[in-house]
Design a protein around this motif. Structure first.
Motif, PDB file in Angstrom:
ATOM      1  N   LEU A 149      -3.481   3.088   1.218  1.00 32.26           N
ATOM      2  CA  LEU A 149      -2.803   1.966   1.884  1.00 32.26           C
ATOM      3  C   LEU A 149      -3.755   0.791   2.093  1.00 32.26           C
ATOM      4  CD1 LEU A 149      -0.750   3.988   4.527  1.00 32.26           C
ATOM      5  CD2 LEU A 149       0.152   2.798   2.509  1.00 32.26           C
ATOM      6  N   ALA A 179       3.151  -2.423 -11.109  1.00 32.03           N
ATOM      7  CA  ALA A 179       2.455  -2.342  -9.826  1.00 32.03           C
ATOM      8  C   ALA A 179       1.149  -1.577 -10.002  1.00 32.03           C
ATOM      9  CB  ALA A 179       3.336  -1.655  -8.787  1.00 32.03           C
ATOM     10  N   LEU A 232       5.135   3.993  -0.401  1.00 27.93           N
ATOM     11  CA  LEU A 232       4.083   4.561  -1.247  1.00 27.93           C
ATOM     12  C   LEU A 232       4.584   5.794  -1.987  1.00 27.93           C
ATOM     13  CD1 LEU A 232       1.079   4.479  -2.078  1.00 27.93           C
ATOM     14  CD2 LEU A 232       0.601   5.947  -0.104  1.00 27.93           C
ATOM     15  N   ILE A 275      -3.489   2.726  -6.933  1.00 30.15           N
ATOM     16  CA  ILE A 275      -4.676   2.798  -6.076  1.00 30.15           C
ATOM     17  C   ILE A 275      -5.037   4.264  -5.857  1.00 30.15           C
ATOM     18  CG2 ILE A 275      -5.645   2.235  -3.815  1.00 30.15           C
ATOM     19  CD1 ILE A 275      -5.107  -0.221  -5.498  1.00 30.15           C
ATOM     20  N   ARG A 303       1.256   4.438  -5.815  1.00 30.78           N
ATOM     21  CA  ARG A 303       1.751   3.132  -6.215  1.00 30.78           C
ATOM     22  C   ARG A 303       2.930   2.782  -5.317  1.00 30.78           C
ATOM     23  NH1 ARG A 303       3.243   2.938 -12.257  1.00 30.78           N
ATOM     24  NH2 ARG A 303       4.798   4.445 -11.563  1.00 30.78           N
ATOM     25  N   LYS A 304       3.063   1.527  -4.952  1.00 30.01           N
ATOM     26  CA  LYS A 304       4.177   1.104  -4.116  1.00 30.01           C
ATOM     27  C   LYS A 304       5.427   0.877  -4.971  1.00 30.01           C
ATOM     28  CE  LYS A 304       2.092  -0.794   0.041  1.00 30.01           C
ATOM     29  NZ  LYS A 304       2.038  -1.954   0.955  1.00 30.01           N
ATOM     30  N   PHE A 327      -3.956  -1.214  -1.038  1.00 32.29           N
ATOM     31  CA  PHE A 327      -2.828  -2.123  -1.251  1.00 32.29           C
ATOM     32  C   PHE A 327      -2.906  -3.348  -0.351  1.00 32.29           C
ATOM     33  CE2 PHE A 327      -0.864   1.589  -3.288  1.00 32.29           C
ATOM     34  CZ  PHE A 327      -0.448   0.978  -4.467  1.00 32.29           C
ATOM     35  N   GLU A 328      -3.500  -3.191   0.836  1.00 38.19           N
ATOM     36  CA  GLU A 328      -3.713  -4.366   1.682  1.00 38.19           C
ATOM     37  C   GLU A 328      -4.598  -5.376   0.956  1.00 38.19           C
ATOM     38  OE1 GLU A 328      -5.180  -3.806   5.585  1.00 38.19           O
ATOM     39  OE2 GLU A 328      -3.448  -2.667   6.265  1.00 38.19           O
ATOM     40  N   GLU A 334      -5.017  -5.575  -2.340  1.00 40.91           N
ATOM     41  CA  GLU A 334      -4.274  -6.095  -3.491  1.00 40.91           C
ATOM     42  C   GLU A 334      -3.283  -7.170  -3.059  1.00 40.91           C
ATOM     43  OE1 GLU A 334      -4.436  -5.523  -6.737  1.00 40.91           O
ATOM     44  OE2 GLU A 334      -6.135  -4.153  -6.557  1.00 40.91           O
ATOM     45  N   ASP A 335      -2.632  -6.949  -1.925  1.00 39.91           N
ATOM     46  CA  ASP A 335      -1.642  -7.912  -1.434  1.00 39.91           C
ATOM     47  C   ASP A 335      -2.285  -9.253  -1.094  1.00 39.91           C
ATOM     48  OD1 ASP A 335       0.304  -6.033  -1.754  1.00 39.91           O
ATOM     49  OD2 ASP A 335       0.368  -5.429   0.356  1.00 39.91           O
ATOM     50  N   HIS A 378       4.801   5.747   5.678  1.00 36.93           N
ATOM     51  CA  HIS A 378       4.754   4.826   4.536  1.00 36.93           C
ATOM     52  C   HIS A 378       5.059   5.509   3.211  1.00 36.93           C
ATOM     53  CE1 HIS A 378       3.023   1.778   7.174  1.00 36.93           C
ATOM     54  NE2 HIS A 378       2.192   2.705   7.620  1.00 36.93           N
ATOM     55  N   GLY A 402       8.465  -1.204  -1.118  1.00 41.31           N
ATOM     56  CA  GLY A 402       7.212  -1.280  -0.374  1.00 41.31           C
ATOM     57  C   GLY A 402       6.711   0.052   0.137  1.00 41.31           C
TER      58      GLY A 402
END
Length: 416
Positions: free
Chosen positions: A382, A6, A32, A9, A25-26, A385-386, A388-389, A359, A30
């Motif tokens: 966060l 993973a 953090l 960030i 890292r998540k 990660f949005e 990255e997703d 989170h 899911g």
């Protein structure tokens, strides 16, 4: 994706009082996980603006060194950076795009063209469009459309919330980060980052006011129906309260800050006259006794002023009667005792303190990381990660759109 594979960030919060670097890292659930944390005092920033490049660079490097010391395995090369300050402004406008292919479905290309037109707006010299946030779309006069993709129509319109800032301030932030041997993955509006860390989706849907009280500014963001509807920056925050205490009690600034943090209250009625704190005097001088009721009176007077300005912004937004979720206060200034009670007394709205814990996988990972002081830093991670997703591409139909910046010096990276 395997947990060990993973991405990591890093969020870099460049504030008036502190600079914080947070790496996360998540996990497989899911949530953090905080892998590294470092902070340093911020000496080159005032009211959210970089005023001394060299001092800000030193503070960024110190925060990164502290972050690396907390986890020697970390290698930090890219960061998500927050932007705020009283130079930030917002406006509402409507854009129109007439489609050439009237028989085909509305595509992402049509939506892109509409948003690109917004970035071509003529701004006041020295100002730059930072973020364009679509509110709702209109297709051939049919209103209230959240996603027009797949529909047919000739005339595509949208109501936009546009956030602007001074080009020089954005350039100064970029200069400080890049001279610290870092590359910028994206620049994120700080109230949006903080909101991601402390607000639930239900609150954003129902209508909620986020008040982020920092050292130099107080950021206000109003959400309704899942979208950000109004943003504003009040040009003072916790540092002004400290200065009021320094002047009112005739003590040094460091003493005033400690006094505010340890004994400060936002309500005089919660302090007793017989409660006294003793402040050491300067060399050869007697110590000074300060009543906590006097201290609370100074704090309450300034906080009332800030809250009244927040209330003005709520009224100006046009959503005052629609907000069900009340007010969420975060940031370093939110830690004053009895602050929610003062907000509720003045505004008549339910108020809670926003902690960035929703989170986090484990709030005990790093001491004090769950404090409201770090809401922006965790929110920046966060936001990363949005992106990255979405495969590294920002969905421009979402609430946080990527800036298509046409000014060459600022073209690299992206904004939210």
């Amino acid at each position: 994706m395997n947990h060990n594979e993973a991405p990591i960030i890093v969020g870099l919060d460049i504030g008036t009082t502190k600079i914080a670097a947070i790496a996360g890292r998540k996990n497989e659930f899911g949530k953090l996980e905080i892998l590294g944390f470092g902070r340093a005092n911020s000496n080159g920033v005032q009211h959210g603006q970089v005023l001394n490049i060299d001092q800000t660079i030193k503070a960024i490097q110190a925060a990164l060194e502290n972050c690396a010391q907390s986890n020697p395995d970390l290698e930090i090369s890219e960061v998500y950076v927050g932007i705020a300050g009283h130079h930030i402004k917002s406006l509402q406008t409507r854009g129109i795009h007439t489609r050439k292919n009237v028989l085909g479905e509305i595509s992402q290309k049509d939506i892109d063209a509409l948003i690109d037109d917004m970035y071509a707006m003529v701004m006041t010299p020295g100002e730059e469009i930072i973020t364009v946030l679509p509110q709702e779309y209109i297709v051939d006069n049919e209103q209230g459309i959240k996603d027009p993709g797949g529909m047919t129509g000739v005339r595509l319109e949208a109501n936009f919330h546009i956030i602007t800032g001074h080009v020089s301030n954005v350039t100064n932030i970029r200069t400080c980060v890049e001279r610290s041997d870092l590359s910028i993955s994206a620049i994120v509006l700080e109230p949006i980052a903080s909101a991601n860390a402390v607000l639930s989706d239900e609150e954003k849907e129902a209508g909620v006011v986020l008040v982020d009280i920092g050292g130099g500014t107080t950021d206000v963001a109003i959400f309704y129906d899942g979208l950000i509807r109004h943003t504003a920056v009040i040009p003072f925050g916790g540092n002004v309260i400290t200065e009021d205490i320094r002047m009112g009690c005739r003590i040094m600034q460091k003493q005033a800050e400690r006094l505010k943090v340890r004994f400060g209250s936002a309500l005089v009625s919660e302090s007793k006259d017989h409660e006294i704190v003793c402040i050491p005097g300067l060399k050869g001088r007697d110590s000074k006794e300060i009543r906590l009721s006097t201290l609370a009176g100074i704090i309450q007077a300034r906080m009332e002023e800030i809250i009244e300005l927040v209330q003005v912004e709520i009224r100006n937004s046009g959503y005052e009667k629609k907000i069900i979720g009340g007010i969420v206060v975060t940031g370093g200034g939110s830690q004053l005792k009895h602050l929610p009670q003062l907000f509720e007394f003045i505004t008549g709205m339910d108020t809670r303190i926003g902690y960035p814990t929703e989170h986090l996988a484990n709030t005990n990972q790093i001491e004090n990381i769950s404090s409201p002081i770090y809401s922006t830093g965790i929110g920046l991670v966060l936001k990363g990660f949005e992106k990255e997703d979405r495969g590294g591409v920002v969905d421009i139909t979402s609430n946080e759109s990527e800036v298509r910046n046409h000014t060459d010096p600022l073209k690299r990276g992206s904004f939210f």
